[in-house]
Scaffold this active site. Structure first.
Site, PDB file in Angstrom:
ATOM      1  N   ASP A  34       0.820  -1.218   0.000  1.00  0.00           N
ATOM      2  CA  ASP A  34       0.000   0.000   0.000  1.00  0.00           C
ATOM      3  C   ASP A  34       0.856   1.272   0.000  1.00  0.00           C
ATOM      4  O   ASP A  34       0.394   2.347   0.374  1.00  0.00           O
ATOM      5  CB  ASP A  34      -0.977   0.002   1.185  1.00  0.00           C
ATOM      6  CG  ASP A  34      -0.258  -0.113   2.518  1.00  0.00           C
ATOM      7  OD1 ASP A  34       0.973  -0.335   2.505  1.00  0.00           O
ATOM      8  OD2 ASP A  34      -0.921   0.011   3.559  1.00  0.00           O
ATOM      9  N   HIS A 238      21.199   1.958 -20.550  1.00  0.00           N
ATOM     10  CA  HIS A 238      20.350   2.350 -19.422  1.00  0.00           C
ATOM     11  C   HIS A 238      20.785   1.648 -18.134  1.00  0.00           C
ATOM     12  O   HIS A 238      19.956   1.185 -17.349  1.00  0.00           O
ATOM     13  CB  HIS A 238      18.875   2.080 -19.731  1.00  0.00           C
ATOM     14  CG  HIS A 238      18.352   2.979 -20.801  1.00  0.00           C
ATOM     15  ND1 HIS A 238      17.290   2.663 -21.613  1.00  0.00           N
ATOM     16  CD2 HIS A 238      18.762   4.197 -21.223  1.00  0.00           C
ATOM     17  CE1 HIS A 238      17.080   3.645 -22.477  1.00  0.00           C
ATOM     18  NE2 HIS A 238      17.957   4.605 -22.257  1.00  0.00           N
ATOM     19  N   ASP A 255      25.172   9.927 -16.629  1.00  0.00           N
ATOM     20  CA  ASP A 255      24.034  10.510 -17.343  1.00  0.00           C
ATOM     21  C   ASP A 255      22.996  10.818 -16.274  1.00  0.00           C
ATOM     22  O   ASP A 255      22.316   9.917 -15.777  1.00  0.00           O
ATOM     23  CB  ASP A 255      23.514   9.502 -18.378  1.00  0.00           C
ATOM     24  CG  ASP A 255      22.388  10.066 -19.239  1.00  0.00           C
ATOM     25  OD1 ASP A 255      21.835  11.123 -18.874  1.00  0.00           O
ATOM     26  OD2 ASP A 255      22.064   9.444 -20.265  1.00  0.00           O
ATOM     27  N   ASP A 266      19.166  17.108 -18.808  1.00  0.00           N
ATOM     28  CA  ASP A 266      19.625  15.769 -19.205  1.00  0.00           C
ATOM     29  C   ASP A 266      21.074  15.910 -19.689  1.00  0.00           C
ATOM     30  O   ASP A 266      21.309  16.369 -20.800  1.00  0.00           O
ATOM     31  CB  ASP A 266      18.691  15.270 -20.319  1.00  0.00           C
ATOM     32  CG  ASP A 266      19.015  13.862 -20.787  1.00  0.00           C
ATOM     33  OD1 ASP A 266      19.922  13.234 -20.226  1.00  0.00           O
ATOM     34  OD2 ASP A 266      18.344  13.401 -21.733  1.00  0.00           O
ATOM     35  N   HIS A 345      22.117   4.488 -30.913  1.00  0.00           N
ATOM     36  CA  HIS A 345      20.972   5.330 -30.553  1.00  0.00           C
ATOM     37  C   HIS A 345      20.988   6.627 -31.359  1.00  0.00           C
ATOM     38  O   HIS A 345      21.939   6.909 -32.094  1.00  0.00           O
ATOM     39  CB  HIS A 345      20.934   5.596 -29.044  1.00  0.00           C
ATOM     40  CG  HIS A 345      22.160   6.293 -28.485  1.00  0.00           C
ATOM     41  ND1 HIS A 345      22.358   7.652 -28.599  1.00  0.00           N
ATOM     42  CD2 HIS A 345      23.229   5.808 -27.804  1.00  0.00           C
ATOM     43  CE1 HIS A 345      23.491   7.977 -27.994  1.00  0.00           C
ATOM     44  NE2 HIS A 345      24.053   6.872 -27.512  1.00  0.00           N
ATOM     45  N   HIS A 349      16.815  14.227 -28.702  1.00  0.00           N
ATOM     46  CA  HIS A 349      15.370  14.162 -28.455  1.00  0.00           C
ATOM     47  C   HIS A 349      14.954  15.523 -27.924  1.00  0.00           C
ATOM     48  O   HIS A 349      15.777  16.294 -27.418  1.00  0.00           O
ATOM     49  CB  HIS A 349      15.014  13.032 -27.466  1.00  0.00           C
ATOM     50  CG  HIS A 349      15.773  13.071 -26.162  1.00  0.00           C
ATOM     51  ND1 HIS A 349      15.426  13.896 -25.115  1.00  0.00           N
ATOM     52  CD2 HIS A 349      16.874  12.405 -25.741  1.00  0.00           C
ATOM     53  CE1 HIS A 349      16.269  13.710 -24.113  1.00  0.00           C
ATOM     54  NE2 HIS A 349      17.176  12.818 -24.467  1.00  0.00           N
ATOM     55  N   HIS A 356      12.051  12.828 -22.521  1.00  0.00           N
ATOM     56  CA  HIS A 356      11.898  12.622 -23.970  1.00  0.00           C
ATOM     57  C   HIS A 356      10.607  13.352 -24.304  1.00  0.00           C
ATOM     58  O   HIS A 356       9.518  12.778 -24.246  1.00  0.00           O
ATOM     59  CB  HIS A 356      11.835  11.132 -24.309  1.00  0.00           C
ATOM     60  CG  HIS A 356      13.131  10.428 -24.036  1.00  0.00           C
ATOM     61  ND1 HIS A 356      13.298   9.079 -24.124  1.00  0.00           N
ATOM     62  CD2 HIS A 356      14.355  10.912 -23.699  1.00  0.00           C
ATOM     63  CE1 HIS A 356      14.551   8.752 -23.841  1.00  0.00           C
ATOM     64  NE2 HIS A 356      15.212   9.854 -23.565  1.00  0.00           N
ATOM     65  N   GLU A 379      23.591  14.231 -28.055  1.00  0.00           N
ATOM     66  CA  GLU A 379      24.210  13.210 -27.206  1.00  0.00           C
ATOM     67  C   GLU A 379      24.803  12.033 -27.972  1.00  0.00           C
ATOM     68  O   GLU A 379      24.399  10.885 -27.772  1.00  0.00           O
ATOM     69  CB  GLU A 379      23.200  12.703 -26.178  1.00  0.00           C
ATOM     70  CG  GLU A 379      21.840  12.277 -26.739  1.00  0.00           C
ATOM     71  CD  GLU A 379      20.921  11.728 -25.640  1.00  0.00           C
ATOM     72  OE1 GLU A 379      21.355  10.809 -24.943  1.00  0.00           O
ATOM     73  OE2 GLU A 379      19.798  12.227 -25.497  1.00  0.00           O
ATOM     74  N   TYR A 383      30.330   3.014 -28.235  1.00  0.00           N
ATOM     75  CA  TYR A 383      30.297   1.924 -27.262  1.00  0.00           C
ATOM     76  C   TYR A 383      30.907   0.688 -27.904  1.00  0.00           C
ATOM     77  O   TYR A 383      30.380   0.195 -28.920  1.00  0.00           O
ATOM     78  CB  TYR A 383      28.848   1.625 -26.846  1.00  0.00           C
ATOM     79  CG  TYR A 383      28.076   2.893 -26.517  1.00  0.00           C
ATOM     80  CD1 TYR A 383      28.059   3.416 -25.227  1.00  0.00           C
ATOM     81  CD2 TYR A 383      27.390   3.599 -27.531  1.00  0.00           C
ATOM     82  CE1 TYR A 383      27.377   4.589 -24.942  1.00  0.00           C
ATOM     83  CE2 TYR A 383      26.715   4.771 -27.254  1.00  0.00           C
ATOM     84  CZ  TYR A 383      26.703   5.272 -25.962  1.00  0.00           C
ATOM     85  OH  TYR A 383      26.042   6.436 -25.683  1.00  0.00           O
ATOM     86  N   ARG A 407      29.726   8.719 -23.844  1.00  0.00           N
ATOM     87  CA  ARG A 407      28.637   9.564 -24.354  1.00  0.00           C
ATOM     88  C   ARG A 407      28.857  10.965 -23.797  1.00  0.00           C
ATOM     89  O   ARG A 407      29.315  11.122 -22.661  1.00  0.00           O
ATOM     90  CB  ARG A 407      27.264   9.016 -23.945  1.00  0.00           C
ATOM     91  CG  ARG A 407      26.089   9.859 -24.406  1.00  0.00           C
ATOM     92  CD  ARG A 407      24.733   9.121 -24.351  1.00  0.00           C
ATOM     93  NE  ARG A 407      24.307   8.780 -23.000  1.00  0.00           N
ATOM     94  CZ  ARG A 407      24.370   7.576 -22.487  1.00  0.00           C
ATOM     95  NH1 ARG A 407      24.855   6.557 -23.202  1.00  0.00           N
ATOM     96  NH2 ARG A 407      23.956   7.348 -21.242  1.00  0.00           N
ATOM     97  N   GLU A 409      26.622  14.586 -23.571  1.00  0.00           N
ATOM     98  CA  GLU A 409      25.262  15.079 -23.821  1.00  0.00           C
ATOM     99  C   GLU A 409      25.057  16.470 -23.234  1.00  0.00           C
ATOM    100  O   GLU A 409      25.343  16.699 -22.060  1.00  0.00           O
ATOM    101  CB  GLU A 409      24.247  14.109 -23.187  1.00  0.00           C
ATOM    102  CG  GLU A 409      22.803  14.585 -23.271  1.00  0.00           C
ATOM    103  CD  GLU A 409      21.803  13.544 -22.768  1.00  0.00           C
ATOM    104  OE1 GLU A 409      22.176  12.713 -21.922  1.00  0.00           O
ATOM    105  OE2 GLU A 409      20.648  13.587 -23.231  1.00  0.00           O
TER     106      GLU A 409
END
Ligand code: GLY
Ligand code: MN
Ligand code: MN
Length: 435
Positions: A34, A238, A255, A266, A345, A349, A356, A379, A383, A407, A409
């Site tokens: 709950d 991710h 990130d 971001d 990728h 965005h 996003h 970004e 890799y 990366r 960004e």
């Protein structure tokens, strides 16, 4: 601020003519048993009302004789508020939030038809709340059934997104002020992370200090689950476990963005944990950095949304060929997407109330053209994912590259005469990242 919400509603109403638009608040979501997750209002609902409670419905009925903006909300209830928090209640929905009329949410079924009967269509986005989707369909069906008796009423449900999301795509001064705050806080947090990162510390320690700054500076918290990825972990786009100990010769990819006043930043930076890039890390890093800088240069009003991505892909592909990770003619490698095992990728965005953010990227074959007031991320990354099998016509991947993930960004505003990098305060030049 209420004036701005009012202006947004007027802009939307000017575009829906004789339609009635219906918006449902975000559902509450369960963490376990709950215990609920912290409530976060649906972005469309918030954009139009600033109202941040659950179990609410907003109606815009520009054609209605008496009421054009109607809110259905949870009524005041002292006993319930003691347990689950303050409710604004029906009276303040009018007084504070500017509704022409407000009702308890329990009266929705009874009151809704009067705002639909004379509408020529219903504007509604079929959303996450299936019960509410059913409620709208039920009313629509009922009005269709009785249409012959009246000769008026909605004869279509149209998705609201194409109108509303084109408004949300262009940020007002008020929105940009909030986005600058979200960016500034994240800039401070990333700079702090740069200072405190050291071999032997754990990824979660860095995450904790970043998110501490987000809240300390009045942010709502992380804009999305923070990624603090050392070494090979950076090859998982991710990665959010953030539970590994950081090693001397690894890179750290962070990130992390901040939510402030419902708006988001971001940012990604990648830097050497021990203070010095290895030659391989540095070679790949410099390619990504060049790709990112050149992609940012493409952020100009009138350029297609795809321009930064295309530029980034070209520079990354050229770099991979120079390092011997790809071979062949650049145009052909790009056309055949041979870079994709190393860059899987997109480069950008939209950014705003959603990380996003909403807004179309493409009109059929034609990309959206950038316009002042839009905010997008840039970004690019590279890799070298362990286990990647090169295509038959491509070279084997030398072990020295494997496990490096990079990366970079930034958040970029399209301005009248070019661009503004909202997150420029975090260093990304090699000389500023080495110690
Ligand atoms: N952190 C989410 C993204 O970069 O899109
Ligand atoms: Mn992003
Ligand atoms: Mn990001």
């Amino acid at each position: 601020m209420q004036t701005e919400y009012c202006q947004r509603r007027e802009q939307l109403m000017a575009r829906i003519g004789n339609g009635t638009a219906i918006f449902c608040s975000a559902p509450t979501t369960v963490m376990h048993n709950d215990v609920k997750y912290i409530y976060r209002q649906d972005s469309d609902f918030f954009y139009l009302t600033g109202f941040n409670e659950a179990k609410a419905v907003a109606i815009l009925a520009p054609h209605h004789e008496e009421y054009r903006f109607i809110l259905f909300v949870q009524p005041k209830d002292q006993e319930k508020e003691v347990w689950s928090g303050y409710r604004c209640g029906v009276d303040a929905a009018k007084g504070i939030y500017g509704a022409d009329e407000a009702y308890p949410i329990a009266e929705l079924d009874e009151k809704l038809p009067q705002f639909l009967e004379k509408a020529d269509r219903i504007y509604y986005h079929i959303g996450r709340d299936r019960d509410f989707n059913d409620t709208i369909l039920k009313h629509y069906q009922c009005l269709l059934h009785t249409y012959p008796k009246r000769g008026t009423g909605p004869i279509a449900i149209e998705d609201t997104s194409s109108i509303l999301h084109s408004l949300r795509l262009h940020k007002s001064k008020t929105e940009l002020d909030l986005m600058r705050q979200a960016a500034d806080i994240a800039v401070e947090a990333h700079n702090h992370a740069l200072q405190i990162t050291a071999p032997g510390r754990y990824e979660y320690e860095i995450q904790a200090e970043i998110e501490y700054i987000f809240r300390l500076r009045g942010g709502m918290g992380p804009a999305y689950p923070s990624i603090v990825a050392a070494g090979t972990n950076a090859c998982v786009l991710h990665y959010i476990e953030n539970n590994c100990q950081m090693q001397e010769n690894e890179l750290l990819l962070i990130d992390a963005g901040c939510a402030y006043g419902y708006y988001n930043s971001d940012i990604t930076r990648t830097f050497p944990i021990g203070g010095k890039f290895t030659p391989e890390q540095k070679a790949l890093y410099e390619i990504v950095l060049e790709a990112q800088k050149q992609a940012i240069e493409e952020v100009q009003a009138g350029n297609p949304f795809t321009a930064p991505h295309n530029t980034a892909v070209r520079i990354l592909t050229e770099g991979l060929v120079e390092l011997g990770l790809l071979k062949g003619e650049i145009d052909k490698l790009i056309e055949e997407e041979k870079y994709k095992p190393f860059y899987m990728h997109r480069t950008s965005h939209w950014l705003g109330l959603d990380v996003h953010d909403v807004g179309v990227y493409q009109h059929g074959e034609n990309p959206q053209l950038l316009q002042p007031g839009q905010v997008l991320t840039i970004e690019p990354g590279l890799y070298i994912v362990p286990g990647t099998k090169p295509a038959a016509d491509q070279p084997d991947i030398d072990a020295r590259w494997v496990g490096i993930g990079i990366r970079i960004e930034d958040d970029v505003l399209v301005s009248a005469d070019g661009y503004e990098v909202l997150t420029a305060g975090v260093p990304k030049e090699v000389k500023d990242l080495e110690r």
